[in-house]
Design a protein around this motif. Structure first.
Motif, mmCIF file in Angstrom:
data_model
loop_
_atom_site.group_PDB
_atom_site.id
_atom_site.type_symbol
_atom_site.label_atom_id
_atom_site.label_comp_id
_atom_site.label_asym_id
_atom_site.label_seq_id
_atom_site.Cartn_x
_atom_site.Cartn_y
_atom_site.Cartn_z
ATOM 1 N N ALA A 338 0.719 -1.126 0.141
ATOM 2 C CA ALA A 338 0.105 0.060 -0.080
ATOM 3 C C ALA A 338 0.869 1.440 -0.077
ATOM 4 C CB ALA A 338 -1.067 0.047 1.057
ATOM 5 N N THR A 339 0.312 2.485 -0.480
ATOM 6 C CA THR A 339 1.013 3.614 -0.508
ATOM 7 C C THR A 339 0.063 4.689 -0.049
ATOM 8 O OG1 THR A 339 0.518 3.914 -2.642
ATOM 9 C CG2 THR A 339 2.784 3.014 -2.255
ATOM 10 N N PRO A 340 0.612 5.663 0.667
ATOM 11 C CA PRO A 340 -0.238 6.811 1.013
ATOM 12 C C PRO A 340 -0.508 7.647 -0.164
ATOM 13 C CG PRO A 340 2.194 7.057 2.121
ATOM 14 C CD PRO A 340 2.208 5.777 1.239
ATOM 15 N N ILE A 341 -1.758 8.216 -0.093
ATOM 16 C CA ILE A 341 -2.357 8.827 -1.327
ATOM 17 C C ILE A 341 -2.994 10.384 -0.799
ATOM 18 C CG2 ILE A 341 -4.652 7.969 -1.209
ATOM 19 C CD1 ILE A 341 -3.720 7.827 -4.195
ATOM 20 N N GLY A 342 -2.936 11.233 -1.613
ATOM 21 C CA GLY A 342 -3.378 12.542 -1.177
ATOM 22 C C GLY A 342 -4.367 13.184 -2.470
ATOM 23 N N GLY A 343 -5.375 12.183 -2.714
ATOM 24 C CA GLY A 343 -6.292 12.547 -3.696
ATOM 25 C C GLY A 343 -7.324 11.440 -3.818
ATOM 26 N N THR A 344 -8.338 11.667 -4.772
ATOM 27 C CA THR A 344 -9.367 10.430 -4.966
ATOM 28 C C THR A 344 -8.882 9.720 -6.124
ATOM 29 O OG1 THR A 344 -11.846 10.095 -4.894
ATOM 30 C CG2 THR A 344 -10.847 12.126 -6.152
ATOM 31 N N MET A 345 -7.760 9.905 -7.073
ATOM 32 C CA MET A 345 -7.557 9.201 -8.085
ATOM 33 C C MET A 345 -6.335 8.350 -7.851
ATOM 34 S SD MET A 345 -8.398 8.487 -11.177
ATOM 35 C CE MET A 345 -9.517 9.846 -11.646
ATOM 36 N N PRO A 346 -6.127 6.971 -8.125
ATOM 37 C CA PRO A 346 -5.202 6.225 -7.730
ATOM 38 C C PRO A 346 -4.044 6.617 -8.504
ATOM 39 C CG PRO A 346 -6.771 4.786 -8.541
ATOM 40 C CD PRO A 346 -7.368 6.249 -8.349
ATOM 41 N N ALA A 347 -2.865 6.079 -8.140
ATOM 42 C CA ALA A 347 -1.823 6.179 -9.070
ATOM 43 C C ALA A 347 -1.818 4.993 -10.294
ATOM 44 C CB ALA A 347 -0.285 6.205 -8.400
ATOM 45 N N GLU A 348 -1.112 5.064 -11.385
ATOM 46 C CA GLU A 348 -0.859 4.247 -12.196
ATOM 47 C C GLU A 348 -2.304 3.514 -12.719
ATOM 48 O OE1 GLU A 348 1.318 1.325 -10.428
ATOM 49 O OE2 GLU A 348 3.132 2.648 -10.249
ATOM 50 N N PHE A 349 -3.348 4.434 -12.873
ATOM 51 C CA PHE A 349 -4.636 4.048 -13.295
ATOM 52 C C PHE A 349 -4.714 4.744 -14.550
ATOM 53 C CE2 PHE A 349 -9.318 4.566 -13.090
ATOM 54 C CZ PHE A 349 -9.672 3.245 -13.254
ATOM 55 N N VAL A 350 -4.868 6.178 -14.607
ATOM 56 C CA VAL A 350 -5.281 6.907 -16.102
ATOM 57 C C VAL A 350 -3.971 7.950 -16.303
ATOM 58 C CG1 VAL A 350 -7.488 6.521 -16.085
ATOM 59 C CG2 VAL A 350 -6.617 8.431 -14.865
ATOM 60 N N SER A 351 -3.715 8.294 -17.382
ATOM 61 C CA SER A 351 -2.742 9.144 -17.594
ATOM 62 C C SER A 351 -2.973 10.305 -18.573
ATOM 63 C CB SER A 351 -1.351 8.570 -18.369
ATOM 64 O OG SER A 351 -0.959 7.609 -17.416
ATOM 65 N N HIS A 352 -2.467 11.526 -18.619
ATOM 66 C CA HIS A 352 -2.733 12.441 -19.358
ATOM 67 C C HIS A 352 -2.531 12.048 -21.015
ATOM 68 C CE1 HIS A 352 -2.566 16.267 -21.451
ATOM 69 N NE2 HIS A 352 -3.187 17.139 -20.415
ATOM 70 N N PRO A 353 -3.556 12.278 -21.725
ATOM 71 C CA PRO A 353 -3.573 11.918 -23.039
ATOM 72 C C PRO A 353 -2.409 12.310 -23.992
ATOM 73 C CG PRO A 353 -5.483 13.274 -22.706
ATOM 74 C CD PRO A 353 -4.830 13.069 -21.438
ATOM 75 N N GLU A 354 -1.851 13.460 -23.689
ATOM 76 C CA GLU A 354 -0.614 13.978 -24.512
ATOM 77 C C GLU A 354 0.346 13.884 -23.873
ATOM 78 O OE1 GLU A 354 -2.507 17.670 -27.092
ATOM 79 O OE2 GLU A 354 -1.496 18.315 -25.226
ATOM 80 N N SER A 355 0.636 14.248 -22.740
ATOM 81 C CA SER A 355 2.066 14.158 -22.059
ATOM 82 C C SER A 355 2.163 12.448 -21.225
ATOM 83 C CB SER A 355 2.196 15.008 -20.897
ATOM 84 O OG SER A 355 1.325 14.617 -19.854
ATOM 85 N N ASN A 356 1.343 11.929 -21.312
ATOM 86 C CA ASN A 356 1.336 10.697 -20.676
ATOM 87 C C ASN A 356 1.846 10.547 -19.342
ATOM 88 O OD1 ASN A 356 0.584 7.698 -21.379
ATOM 89 N ND2 ASN A 356 2.670 7.185 -21.266
ATOM 90 N N LYS A 357 1.535 11.566 -18.790
ATOM 91 C CA LYS A 357 1.840 11.726 -17.211
ATOM 92 C C LYS A 357 0.882 11.253 -16.407
ATOM 93 C CE LYS A 357 4.188 15.087 -14.450
ATOM 94 N NZ LYS A 357 4.692 16.465 -13.992
ATOM 95 N N ASP A 358 1.166 10.445 -15.269
ATOM 96 C CA ASP A 358 -0.019 10.048 -14.438
ATOM 97 C C ASP A 358 -0.794 11.184 -13.768
ATOM 98 O OD1 ASP A 358 -0.908 7.401 -13.274
ATOM 99 O OD2 ASP A 358 -0.355 8.809 -11.494
ATOM 100 N N PHE A 359 -1.981 10.808 -13.835
ATOM 101 C CA PHE A 359 -2.932 11.834 -12.992
ATOM 102 C C PHE A 359 -2.340 12.033 -11.552
ATOM 103 C CE2 PHE A 359 -7.333 13.190 -13.013
ATOM 104 C CZ PHE A 359 -7.323 13.763 -11.592
ATOM 105 N N ARG A 360 -2.226 11.041 -10.841
ATOM 106 C CA ARG A 360 -1.847 11.439 -9.260
ATOM 107 C C ARG A 360 -0.666 12.143 -9.155
ATOM 108 N NH1 ARG A 360 -4.916 11.877 -7.103
ATOM 109 N NH2 ARG A 360 -3.865 13.838 -6.457
ATOM 110 N N GLU A 361 0.524 11.990 -10.383
ATOM 111 C CA GLU A 361 1.658 12.773 -10.371
ATOM 112 C C GLU A 361 1.330 14.304 -10.697
ATOM 113 O OE1 GLU A 361 6.052 12.593 -12.617
ATOM 114 O OE2 GLU A 361 4.640 11.229 -13.238
ATOM 115 N N ILE A 362 0.455 14.359 -11.623
ATOM 116 C CA ILE A 362 0.216 15.869 -11.989
ATOM 117 C C ILE A 362 -0.462 16.453 -10.803
ATOM 118 C CG2 ILE A 362 -1.379 17.338 -13.477
ATOM 119 C CD1 ILE A 362 -1.029 15.008 -15.503
ATOM 120 N N ASN A 363 -1.524 15.982 -10.216
ATOM 121 C CA ASN A 363 -2.084 16.654 -9.032
ATOM 122 C C ASN A 363 -1.366 16.519 -7.741
ATOM 123 O OD1 ASN A 363 -4.190 18.085 -10.090
ATOM 124 N ND2 ASN A 363 -5.890 16.894 -9.449
ATOM 125 N N GLY A 364 -0.612 15.567 -7.513
ATOM 126 C CA GLY A 364 0.202 15.478 -6.469
ATOM 127 C C GLY A 364 -0.552 15.013 -5.138
#
Length: 551
Positions: A338-364
């Motif tokens: 398990a990993t700590p989280i600071g949002g309602t979207m899990p890591a490694e689930f969806v990515s930005h359609p252009e940059s391919n950057k992970d949602f969780r990484e973007i919002n932090g």
């Protein structure tokens, strides 16, 4: 009869120590060797921490029911090997040029276990039932509204169920009219609420339908032969299944075992073929070749009922968000991937359609652990409420790890001066009922995705949403989600960015929930268990291709 488990003797078992292990991906096969020879005894022995509340596809809302419905039922499509979507009752489908009409061609060899053929009429009946307000399904309106034509109006009683956008052209042709193009509609059809139902059987059993083995009908790989409330259940291979030649297991024995220590002892004694592990056992078994961990696309957060006077205060909610040490929860209490989280979207689930950057990484991390900030918010909350002493109830499950988690949250929350937390540990089924009726103040809650799209996490919190159950209502939030799923539906970049903005509003500004961690799973599994896959939506295992290798 269910296998008799000698708990009193097995509790005396001892354990070997171990220290580390390697992770596997969430879609990986539990054991990679699929070329071994099957054993003559094709029996899998496993456990669940909780009872199944109901096996009614229209009424099920929990992962235990989802697991065993997926094992006994085929929808139009189903998840198969490596998390790939494969044919279920549908052999194929066509989509109209505008993306709104889906026509499914059903197989002619699919049968229910009472001998009836599975037909398009079974899908029409089930889908109408799921949105019928007289039935009271939670997931039906949630999953169908805005997707299938007229579903929302039907679920609100504004139109008759016959106007739902579904039609049986003939026994093997099922047509669905969508409200708008839904690019992930095929994935949606794998979900529990979209399963078919045999109308004659359901109506024969009435209120008792799907509550006992005798009141269940299967059309999938396995069928229930026993189900003893509070004890467990037995599934056997469905010999009438259309794809029975690919089903190797003859029987699955499932026992309800609430305590991990008991489950580990049963695994050591050979009575179970797999067991989950909590932190203390990870340290002991981590270097075992039978050990593995995964990170799941599901979250645990604390829900806060805003109908409560204290929790209607934004500063009180922000204090609760920041007072819990999430690193300790993930790395010490759980220690299972398990990993700590600071949002309602899990890591490694969806990515930005252009940059391919992970949602969780973007919002932090939108709500980092910060005791000083938490206490500042709490002081303001008490001033605004005119209170010095506050008492809140914290609802959680009554199984081992959940009880430990709830006790830890109580300790952390009571760092807020004047706050007293009363822990309410109840059976899983009762917690689900209290959540549905909003009979809670604070609650430990887990959400798993229903389909592979950001919307499955983001549309939970729209005003009066079926799974909201917090009292939260925000016109701004509603508009962001509405735009994402309508005018931006064919604009992936703008849609993604609308979801990013919505999450910041939900978590950082409005403090609707207190996100704690993204779930992981540590387990031991016998090396002779082969061909078992993870469901990519996090709701358990796929047993259709499992088998016991010859020892």
């Amino acid at each position: 009869m269910l296998r008799i488990l000698l708990f009193s003797l097995l509790i005396m078992g001892t354990f070997l120590s171990a220290c580390s292990g390697e992770s596997t991906s969430s879609n990986s096969v539990m054991s990679s060797d699929e070329n071994g020879e099957p054993d003559d005894k094709q029996v899998l022995n496993i456990s669940e921490e909780s009872e199944i509340p109901t096996m009614d596809p229209s009424m099920a809302t929990d992962v235990v029911a989802f697991q065993w419905l997926a094992s006994t039922m085929d929808g139009l499509y189903r998840f198969g090997k490596n998390g790939e979507i494969e044919s279920g009752i549908a052999k194929s489908h066509e989509v109209s040029r505008d993306g709104k009409i889906w026509t499914f061609n059903l197989r002619e060899d699919a049968k229910w276990t009472n001998g009836d053929p599975v037909t398009a009429h079974d899908f029409v009946y089930s889908w109408r039932r799921a949105v019928n307000p007289e039935v009271g399904s939670e997931y039906g309106p949630y999953m169908f509204s805005g997707v299938v034509e007229n579903a929302e109006a039907v679920s609100k009683g504004e139109k008759p169920v016959e106007e739902l956008g579904v039609k049986a052209i003939d026994d093997t042709t099922f047509e669905v009219q969508l409200e708008k193009p839904i690019p992930y509609f095929k994935e949606l059809t794998t979900f529990t609420t979209f399963l078919p139902l045999n109308q004659k059987f359901v109506e024969k059993h009435g209120e008792d339908f799907a509550l006992t083995a005798d009141a269940l009908l299967a059309n999938g790989p396995f069928t229930f032969t026993e189900w003893e409330a509070g004890e467990g259940w037995v599934l056997e291979k469905n010999e009438d299944y259309w794809d029975e030649k690919n089903v190797k297991l003859e029987k699955i024995n499932v026992n309800v075992v609430k305590e991990v220590s008991t489950s580990v002892n049963l695994y050591e004694s050979g009575d179970l073929d797999r067991t989950g592990l909590t932190a203390e056992f990870v340290d002991k078994y981590g270097s075992s070749p039978e050990f593995s961990t995964i990170r799941k696309p599901s979250l645990l957060y604390i829900k806060m009922n805003q109908e409560n006077e204290v929790l209607s205060n934004e500063n009180a909610r922000k204090a609760i968000q920041r007072i819990i040490n999430k690193e300790n929860v993930a790395n010490v209490i759980l220690n299972n991937g398990a990993t700590p989280i600071g949002g309602t979207m899990p890591a490694e689930f969806v990515s930005h359609p252009e940059s391919n950057k992970d949602f969780r990484e973007i919002n932090g991390n939108l709500v980092p652990y910060d005791t000083e900030k938490a206490k500042e918010h709490w002081k303001k909350a008490k001033e605004e409420l005119g209170m010095e002493e506050v008492e809140l109830n914290l609802l959680g499950d009554d199984i081992g790890v959940s009880k430990k988690m709830t006790a830890y949250f109580k300790d952390q929350l009571e760092q807020l001066e004047g706050l007293t937390i009363n822990v309410q540990s109840v059976p899983f089924k009762e917690r689900l009922r209290r959540n549905s009726e909003m009979e809670y103040e604070l609650q430990n809650y887990v959400w798993l995705p229903d389909y592979l799209d950001a919307n499955t996490f983001m549309n939970l919190w729209v005003t009066d949403g079926a799974n909201n159950k917090t009292g939260y209502a925000s016109e701004e939030y509603d508009q962001l989600i509405k735009r994402a799923n309508n005018e931006l539906a064919q604009k992936p970049v703008e849609r993604f960015e609308a979801f990013l903005k919505a999450e910041k509003l939900l978590i950082k500004e409005d403090a609707v929930i207190a996100p704690i961690y993204q779930k992981g799973s540590a387990k031991l599994q016998k090396p002779y268990v082969k061909g078992t896959y993870r469901n990519p939506m996090g709701s358990g295992y796929i047993y259709k291709y499992s088998y016991i290798e010859a020892k």
